[in-house]
Design an enzyme around this catalytic site. Sequence first.
Site, PDB file in Angstrom:
ATOM      1  N   HIS A 109       0.773  -1.020  -0.115  1.00 13.44           N
ATOM      2  CA  HIS A 109       0.059   0.027  -0.044  1.00 13.44           C
ATOM      3  C   HIS A 109       0.985   1.227  -0.041  1.00 13.44           C
ATOM      4  CE1 HIS A 109      -3.557  -2.367   1.666  1.00 13.44           C
ATOM      5  NE2 HIS A 109      -3.613  -2.632   0.466  1.00 13.44           N
ATOM      6  N   CYS A 136       8.100  19.172  -7.677  1.00 12.95           N
ATOM      7  CA  CYS A 136       8.757  17.580  -8.163  1.00 12.95           C
ATOM      8  C   CYS A 136      10.368  17.776  -8.540  1.00 12.95           C
ATOM      9  CB  CYS A 136       8.009  17.001  -9.160  1.00 12.95           C
ATOM     10  SG  CYS A 136       8.854  15.383  -9.716  1.00 12.95           S
ATOM     11  N   THR A 176      -3.545  -7.542  11.547  1.00 15.95           N
ATOM     12  CA  THR A 176      -4.439  -6.812  10.807  1.00 15.95           C
ATOM     13  C   THR A 176      -5.928  -7.454  11.042  1.00 15.95           C
ATOM     14  OG1 THR A 176      -4.921  -6.444   8.420  1.00 15.95           O
ATOM     15  CG2 THR A 176      -3.882  -8.625   8.851  1.00 15.95           C
ATOM     16  N   SER A 177      -6.845  -6.505  10.593  1.00 16.50           N
ATOM     17  CA  SER A 177      -8.091  -6.792  11.085  1.00 16.50           C
ATOM     18  C   SER A 177      -8.848  -7.677   9.770  1.00 16.50           C
ATOM     19  CB  SER A 177      -9.178  -5.317  11.231  1.00 16.50           C
ATOM     20  OG  SER A 177      -8.831  -4.777   9.946  1.00 16.50           O
TER      21      SER A 177
END
Length: 234
Positions: A109, A136, A176-177
Amino acid sequence: MTQIRNIVILTGAGISAESGIDTFRDAGGLWEQHRVEDVATPEGFARDPELVQRFYDARRKAVQQVAPNRAHEALAQLDRAWEGELLIVTQNVDDLHERAGARRVLHMHGELLSALCSSCDSRHEWREPLSERPACPGCGQPALRPDVVWFGEMPYQMDRIYAAIRRADLFVSIGTSGAVYPAAGFVRDAREFGARTLELNLERSEGSYWFHESRQGRAGELVPAWVEHLLMPS
Ligand code: BV8
């Protein structure tokens, strides 16, 4: 116990909780009265880029003020000692696995300490705020966003993850859920390919049903004990 050679470990916010980083369950809805699902989406970013940038600026700052805990350190020790294949697939955007010394880490992620340019697609290590719209370093445009995967976006390196799961003899989920896909479905993929599956979590999760074994407790206790047992000469 069948011979374990290849291991895939999935980690979530629960492994960083004892380092002082809020989990989503704790922070969900508490942050400036917004649900994470509302700010962690491209639509939320388009609607109010300033709000979303501030959400990530606060987390980017916080992550640089905390330290890895015993669970991160135990996984780093396993990574160093394990001669078979091993991959830590983390849903977390903090860098605590790496700071504990783990090398075989995949951030599905994305990462808080990385900025992605919406204009030229370049990525840059980034430790400062983005809400001031800095240029940038690649193209000069003020188009940098957090290099994280929002709801509705494609997680990173999915092919590499599924290839590792196909070869895994052991799949372990830590902190983790099991609420967010496709990560929450990995345990079913692992079982389908014959892996043994183990869950280490503070409480039973939405995915506990799918694990051969599920242990409840704090990662700071469960993970070092599990690693010690795994590294014990058989
Ligand atoms: C995608 C990065 C297509 C940003 C995050 C309807 C049904 C099914 C799926 C969907 C649906 N509608 C939409 C979807 C898809 C959606 C989704 O799953 N939505 C959910 C809400 C239903 N998913 C997506 O959009 C994903 N993309 O699907 O693309 C695709 C499909 C297949 C293949 C390829 C592409 C992208 C999702 C990524 C979103 N980004 N994070 C950021 O960090 O801001 S999600 C974020 O929340 C985390 O990364 C993590 O993935 C997720 C859940 O967090 P957890 O890590 O589990 O933390 P949580 O707080 O929930 O739980 C903590 C656990 O720890 C608890 O169980 C607690 O008991 C335990 N714990 C606490 N303390 C301790 C502890 N355990 C041990 N020790 C402790 N001390």
